[in-house]
Design a protein around this motif. Structure first.
Motif, short mmCIF file in Angstrom:
data_model
loop_
_atom_site.label_atom_id
_atom_site.label_comp_id
_atom_site.label_asym_id
_atom_site.label_seq_id
_atom_site.Cartn_x
_atom_site.Cartn_y
_atom_site.Cartn_z
N UNK A 186 0.25 62.79 10.06
CA UNK A 186 0.03 63.92 9.15
C UNK A 186 1.31 64.29 8.41
N UNK A 187 2.45 63.94 8.96
CA UNK A 187 3.73 64.17 8.30
C UNK A 187 3.98 63.17 7.17
N UNK A 188 3.18 62.06 7.18
CA UNK A 188 3.30 61.08 6.11
C UNK A 188 3.70 59.69 6.54
N UNK A 189 3.86 59.48 7.85
CA UNK A 189 4.27 58.15 8.34
C UNK A 189 3.21 57.11 7.97
N UNK A 190 3.67 55.99 7.46
CA UNK A 190 2.77 54.88 7.09
C UNK A 190 2.40 54.03 8.30
N UNK A 191 3.27 54.02 9.29
CA UNK A 191 3.05 53.19 10.47
C UNK A 191 3.52 53.96 11.69
N UNK A 192 2.68 53.98 12.72
CA UNK A 192 3.01 54.70 13.95
C UNK A 192 3.21 53.71 15.09
N UNK A 193 4.25 53.97 15.89
CA UNK A 193 4.52 53.11 17.05
C UNK A 193 4.63 53.98 18.29
N UNK A 194 3.75 53.73 19.24
CA UNK A 194 3.78 54.44 20.52
C UNK A 194 4.87 53.79 21.38
N UNK A 195 5.99 54.48 21.49
CA UNK A 195 7.15 53.86 22.16
C UNK A 195 6.90 53.61 23.65
N UNK A 196 5.89 54.28 24.23
CA UNK A 196 5.61 54.08 25.64
C UNK A 196 4.81 52.80 25.90
N UNK A 197 4.12 52.34 24.86
CA UNK A 197 3.25 51.17 25.04
C UNK A 197 3.59 50.00 24.13
N UNK A 198 4.40 50.24 23.10
CA UNK A 198 4.71 49.18 22.14
C UNK A 198 6.23 49.01 22.01
N UNK A 199 6.64 47.79 21.72
CA UNK A 199 8.06 47.49 21.51
C UNK A 199 8.32 47.42 20.02
N UNK A 200 8.93 48.44 19.48
CA UNK A 200 9.12 48.49 18.02
C UNK A 200 9.93 47.33 17.51
N UNK A 201 10.86 46.82 18.33
CA UNK A 201 11.74 45.76 17.87
C UNK A 201 11.01 44.43 17.69
N UNK A 202 9.84 44.28 18.31
CA UNK A 202 9.04 43.06 18.11
C UNK A 202 8.02 43.23 16.99
N UNK A 203 7.74 44.47 16.62
CA UNK A 203 6.73 44.74 15.60
C UNK A 203 7.32 44.89 14.20
N UNK A 204 8.58 45.30 14.12
CA UNK A 204 9.19 45.61 12.83
C UNK A 204 10.36 44.68 12.54
N UNK A 205 10.56 44.39 11.27
CA UNK A 205 11.72 43.57 10.87
C UNK A 205 12.02 43.82 9.40
N UNK A 206 13.22 43.46 9.00
CA UNK A 206 13.62 43.53 7.60
C UNK A 206 13.60 44.96 7.05
N UNK A 207 14.00 45.92 7.88
CA UNK A 207 14.05 47.32 7.44
C UNK A 207 15.38 47.65 6.80
N UNK A 208 15.36 48.61 5.89
CA UNK A 208 16.57 49.01 5.18
C UNK A 208 17.36 50.08 5.93
N UNK A 209 16.63 50.98 6.61
CA UNK A 209 17.26 52.13 7.25
C UNK A 209 16.60 52.40 8.60
N UNK A 210 17.42 52.70 9.60
CA UNK A 210 16.91 53.24 10.86
C UNK A 210 17.63 54.56 11.12
N UNK A 211 16.86 55.61 11.40
CA UNK A 211 17.43 56.88 11.83
C UNK A 211 17.21 56.99 13.33
#
Length: 312
Positions: A186-211
């Motif tokens: 609802x805040x506007x995120x295009x993609x949601x990752x449940x950090x308790x069940x998913x490994x973001x580092x295997x799902x995402x790549x080629x990003x410009x910015x990480x906060x």
């Protein structure tokens, strides 16, 4: 005036009500009668003593880093505000903070309250909003089309950072627990990752910015998500410079210094309904209210921000 102070470092039980002198203002300051403030993790980190070397203050210390209220008095050199104006601010870092009925703030750090904003909402913006803005805009130089990963998307900084990133036209992925998926989207995120069940580092790549709002293992794994030339900005701990150099990644780490012009940028987004703070909990301006707020914040037990209602 009434304030909630600490007289020594320790647990939330150290927060006690105390009468302290009304602040005297300098020529370039306004005296704000506070209607609300908000809780940030830096509050309880300071209360615990984690920041005592960086900020070696004498007791009693009034914590608090956000202010919303009414101008009560102005200094001789103040021209932008007058008594009665509704304003908000992130005051300078000092031992006389915003867990109080009044606070003195430099004119150039004060901003008029947007007409569509309440005191509670405005009080929740200054520190977290400016933190998100510095990370994304001033350090990472976000632009339209950037791919941005925001850790802790349901938190105080995270949920505002999502909205700021979307304002600039970025594609946003955000991590949070599964129960907060609908909120983060609802805040506007295009993609949601449940950090308790998913490994973001295997799902995402080629990003410009990480906060990075987490530090530790989350920060370490974030390196693999970024493309060469990308930027890893952390508000939790300084990223590994050697590893960043190996991967061709820029880094950023900072302790927020307030800026009135930056707050004005956020106010414009608030006026246009492009930046909306979520208040997950409100507490009264009492010893027990502040103690409860600190405990909840330490346990990461709320979505968005915790607000302290002072002038109610």
């Amino acid at each position: 005036m009434k304030a909630i102070v600490i007289n020594q470092y320790g647990s939330a039980d150290e927060l006690v009500e105390q009468e302290v002198p009304l602040p005297e203002i300098n020529d370039d300051q306004v005296l704000m009668e506070l209607k609300a403030t908000s809780i940030n993790p830096v509050d309880w980190k300071m209360r615990e003593g984690y920041l005592k070397e960086m900020l070696p203050y004498k007791f009693p210390i009034i914590l608090g880093w956000d202010a919303a209220g009414i101008v009560k008095k102005v200094g001789n050199q103040v021209t932008a505000f007058q008594p009665g104006d509704k304003v908000f601010a992130r005051p300078k870092t000092n031992p006389t903070g915003t867990y109080a009925e009044y606070v003195a703030v430099e004119e150039d750090l004060v901003c008029s309250l947007p007409e569509n904003s309440s005191f509670d909402e405005a009080a929740a913006i200054p520190l977290t909003g400016q933190t998100a803005w510095v990370a994304l805009v001033e350090i990472a130089h976000i632009k339209k089309g950037d791919r941005v990963l925001i850790h802790g998307g349901s938190g105080g900084v995270g949920h505002l950072a999502i909205q700021i990133a979307k304002h600039f036209g970025a594609y946003v992925a955000a991590t949070a627990s599964g129960k907060n998926e609908a909120f983060v989207q609802s805040m506007g995120a295009d993609e949601f990752i449940n950090y308790k069940e998913q490994d973001f580092e295997t799902l995402l790549s080629d990003y410009d910015i990480v906060l990075d709002t987490q530090g530790g293992e989350t920060q370490e794994k974030s390196f693999s998500v970024l493309k060469r030339g990308g930027t890893l900005v952390s508000i939790a701990a300084p990223p590994d410079e050697e590893k960043a150099a190996e991967k061709g990644i820029k880094t950023g780490y900072f302790f927020l210094e307030p800026d009135g012009e930056r707050l004005q940028e956020l106010a414009e987004l608030m006026k246009n309904d492009e930046l909306k703070v979520t208040i997950g909990k409100t507490v009264p301006f009492t010893e027990e209210g502040l103690r409860e707020a600190h405990r909840v914040s330490e346990e990461h037990g709320v979505v968005g921000k915790i607000v302290v209602q002072i002038g109610k």
